[in-house]
Design a protein around this motif. Structure first.
Motif, PDB file in Angstrom:
ATOM      1  N   GLU A  38      -5.876  25.415  19.509  1.00 24.12           N
ATOM      2  CA  GLU A  38      -7.168  25.936  19.990  1.00 24.12           C
ATOM      3  C   GLU A  38      -7.143  27.461  19.939  1.00 24.12           C
ATOM      4  N   ARG A  39      -8.322  28.058  19.857  1.00 28.66           N
ATOM      5  CA  ARG A  39      -8.390  29.527  19.894  1.00 28.66           C
ATOM      6  C   ARG A  39      -7.967  30.005  21.271  1.00 28.66           C
ATOM      7  N   ASP A  40      -7.138  31.040  21.270  1.00 29.87           N
ATOM      8  CA  ASP A  40      -6.654  31.622  22.522  1.00 29.87           C
ATOM      9  C   ASP A  40      -7.407  32.922  22.812  1.00 29.87           C
ATOM     10  N   PHE A  41      -7.326  33.868  21.888  1.00 28.96           N
ATOM     11  CA  PHE A  41      -8.079  35.112  22.026  1.00 28.96           C
ATOM     12  C   PHE A  41      -8.271  35.737  20.654  1.00 28.96           C
ATOM     13  N   ASP A  42      -9.175  36.710  20.596  1.00 24.95           N
ATOM     14  CA  ASP A  42      -9.512  37.376  19.342  1.00 24.95           C
ATOM     15  C   ASP A  42      -8.973  38.793  19.324  1.00 24.95           C
ATOM     16  N   PHE A  43      -8.698  39.283  18.128  1.00 24.56           N
ATOM     17  CA  PHE A  43      -8.328  40.681  17.927  1.00 24.56           C
ATOM     18  C   PHE A  43      -9.563  41.416  17.424  1.00 24.56           C
ATOM     19  N   PRO A  44     -10.109  42.335  18.220  1.00 27.36           N
ATOM     20  CA  PRO A  44     -11.314  43.034  17.781  1.00 27.36           C
ATOM     21  C   PRO A  44     -10.997  44.156  16.784  1.00 27.36           C
ATOM     22  N   GLY A  45     -11.927  44.394  15.917  1.00 24.68           N
ATOM     23  CA  GLY A  45     -11.868  45.518  14.990  1.00 24.68           C
ATOM     24  C   GLY A  45     -13.140  46.325  15.133  1.00 24.68           C
ATOM     25  N   PRO A  46     -13.298  47.373  14.358  1.00 24.70           N
ATOM     26  CA  PRO A  46     -14.484  48.224  14.487  1.00 24.70           C
ATOM     27  C   PRO A  46     -15.793  47.488  14.195  1.00 24.70           C
ATOM     28  N   ASP A  47     -15.729  46.424  13.392  1.00 24.02           N
ATOM     29  CA  ASP A  47     -16.941  45.689  13.027  1.00 24.02           C
ATOM     30  C   ASP A  47     -16.966  44.271  13.588  1.00 24.02           C
ATOM     31  N   GLY A  48     -16.173  44.011  14.614  1.00 28.08           N
ATOM     32  CA  GLY A  48     -16.139  42.682  15.210  1.00 28.08           C
ATOM     33  C   GLY A  48     -14.738  42.090  15.176  1.00 28.08           C
ATOM     34  N   VAL A  49     -14.664  40.789  15.348  1.00 31.70           N
ATOM     35  CA  VAL A  49     -13.383  40.080  15.381  1.00 31.70           C
ATOM     36  C   VAL A  49     -12.743  40.118  13.998  1.00 31.70           C
ATOM     37  N   VAL A  50     -11.442  40.446  13.963  1.00 29.55           N
ATOM     38  CA  VAL A  50     -10.750  40.506  12.677  1.00 29.55           C
ATOM     39  C   VAL A  50      -9.624  39.481  12.548  1.00 29.55           C
ATOM     40  N   ASN A  51      -9.040  39.039  13.656  1.00 31.75           N
ATOM     41  CA  ASN A  51      -7.941  38.072  13.635  1.00 31.75           C
ATOM     42  C   ASN A  51      -8.031  37.203  14.882  1.00 31.75           C
ATOM     43  N   TRP A  52      -7.417  36.016  14.819  1.00 31.12           N
ATOM     44  CA  TRP A  52      -7.442  35.099  15.949  1.00 31.12           C
ATOM     45  C   TRP A  52      -6.032  34.712  16.355  1.00 31.12           C
ATOM     46  N   ALA A  53      -5.808  34.631  17.661  1.00 25.66           N
ATOM     47  CA  ALA A  53      -4.589  34.035  18.193  1.00 25.66           C
ATOM     48  C   ALA A  53      -4.942  32.606  18.579  1.00 25.66           C
ATOM     49  N   ILE A  54      -4.075  31.670  18.210  1.00 26.18           N
ATOM     50  CA  ILE A  54      -4.320  30.271  18.536  1.00 26.18           C
ATOM     51  C   ILE A  54      -3.087  29.717  19.247  1.00 26.18           C
ATOM     52  N   LYS A  55      -3.293  28.683  20.051  1.00 23.31           N
ATOM     53  CA  LYS A  55      -2.175  28.096  20.792  1.00 23.31           C
ATOM     54  C   LYS A  55      -2.343  26.594  20.854  1.00 23.31           C
ATOM     55  N   SER A  56      -1.229  25.938  21.105  1.00 25.91           N
ATOM     56  CA  SER A  56      -1.223  24.491  21.243  1.00 25.91           C
ATOM     57  C   SER A  56      -0.843  24.144  22.678  1.00 25.91           C
ATOM     58  N   GLU A  57      -1.681  23.363  23.321  1.00 26.49           N
ATOM     59  CA  GLU A  57      -1.365  22.926  24.686  1.00 26.49           C
ATOM     60  C   GLU A  57      -0.146  22.015  24.697  1.00 26.49           C
ATOM     61  N   GLY A  58       0.128  21.355  23.575  1.00 24.63           N
ATOM     62  CA  GLY A  58       1.238  20.421  23.511  1.00 24.63           C
ATOM     63  C   GLY A  58       2.577  21.054  23.200  1.00 24.63           C
ATOM     64  N   GLY A  59       2.608  22.359  23.034  1.00 21.02           N
ATOM     65  CA  GLY A  59       3.842  23.040  22.679  1.00 21.02           C
ATOM     66  C   GLY A  59       3.752  23.627  21.288  1.00 21.02           C
ATOM     67  N   GLY A  60       4.812  24.235  20.872  1.00 22.52           N
ATOM     68  CA  GLY A  60       4.810  24.908  19.574  1.00 22.52           C
ATOM     69  C   GLY A  60       4.516  26.378  19.768  1.00 22.52           C
ATOM     70  N   PRO A  61       4.795  27.165  18.744  1.00 18.89           N
ATOM     71  CA  PRO A  61       4.610  28.612  18.885  1.00 18.89           C
ATOM     72  C   PRO A  61       3.136  29.002  18.892  1.00 18.89           C
ATOM     73  N   SER A  62       2.836  30.100  19.572  1.00 20.83           N
ATOM     74  CA  SER A  62       1.519  30.703  19.412  1.00 20.83           C
ATOM     75  C   SER A  62       1.457  31.252  17.995  1.00 20.83           C
ATOM     76  N   ILE A  63       0.289  31.192  17.403  1.00 22.24           N
ATOM     77  CA  ILE A  63       0.124  31.639  16.024  1.00 22.24           C
ATOM     78  C   ILE A  63      -0.993  32.655  15.971  1.00 22.24           C
ATOM     79  N   VAL A  64      -0.774  33.714  15.217  1.00 20.75           N
ATOM     80  CA  VAL A  64      -1.828  34.688  14.957  1.00 20.75           C
ATOM     81  C   VAL A  64      -2.261  34.500  13.515  1.00 20.75           C
ATOM     82  N   LEU A  65      -3.522  34.130  13.336  1.00 22.19           N
ATOM     83  CA  LEU A  65      -4.106  34.035  12.006  1.00 22.19           C
ATOM     84  C   LEU A  65      -4.580  35.434  11.649  1.00 22.19           C
ATOM     85  N   TRP A  66      -3.893  36.054  10.708  1.00 28.17           N
ATOM     86  CA  TRP A  66      -4.088  37.462  10.374  1.00 28.17           C
ATOM     87  C   TRP A  66      -4.710  37.564   8.998  1.00 28.17           C
ATOM     88  N   VAL A  67      -5.933  38.069   8.927  1.00 28.77           N
ATOM     89  CA  VAL A  67      -6.613  38.160   7.639  1.00 28.77           C
ATOM     90  C   VAL A  67      -5.961  39.253   6.798  1.00 28.77           C
TER      91      VAL A  67
END
Length: 147
Positions: free
Chosen positions: A37-66
């Protein structure tokens, strides 16, 4: 005296950053296949640029980095590997990837355990292995050939 390794705990990875070309498409893969699920967003000058996602069931947090340039040339080896609870979970994951029409590597055995490689939409290779400590019995090895 404590050394650095004494501070590390099992499954204590803070996050993994993955280069992607499209946030929505990459998030759909992680959500649909692994329940992220989406955890939080990384803002940039023109809006959201990257997303942090997490799993409630375990596993590493992941940053989807454009980063389209890096996403266009993924490494041939797995970025990281996820632990699955047992061999059946490996089979179930491969079946789910098939059901979703997503590419994956062959189901294989590695010593006493099974593994499969999943590929995200940018062809980043994700290893999916039976967790450490799982052991098939000698009877299972003889009677349950890899499907």
């Amino acid at each position: 005296m404590k050394t650095f390794h004494t501070f590390l705990e099992n499954d204590n990875i803070h996050h993994v950053r993955i280069a992607v070309s499209n946030l929505e498409r990459s998030f759909a893969f992680w959500h649909d296949v692994f329940g992220y699920e989406r955890d939080f967003d990384f803002p940039g000058p023109d809006g959201v640029v990257n997303w942090a996602i997490k799993s409630e069931g375990g596993g590493p947090s992941i940053v989807l980095w454009v980063d389209a340039a890096r996403a266009a040339d993924p490494p041939p080896y797995p970025l990281f590997s996820l632990s699955l609870p047992d061999e059946q979970a490996v089979y179930d994951l491969a079946a789910e990837l098939d059901r979703l029409g997503l590419e994956h590597g062959e189901l294989t055995t590695l010593g006493q355990a099974a593994r499969v490689f999943a590929y995200d939409p940018d062809r980043n290779k994700i290893g999916c292995y039976v967790r450490h400590g799982y052991r098939r019995s000698a009877e299972d090895i003889r009677l349950r050939p890899l499907r």
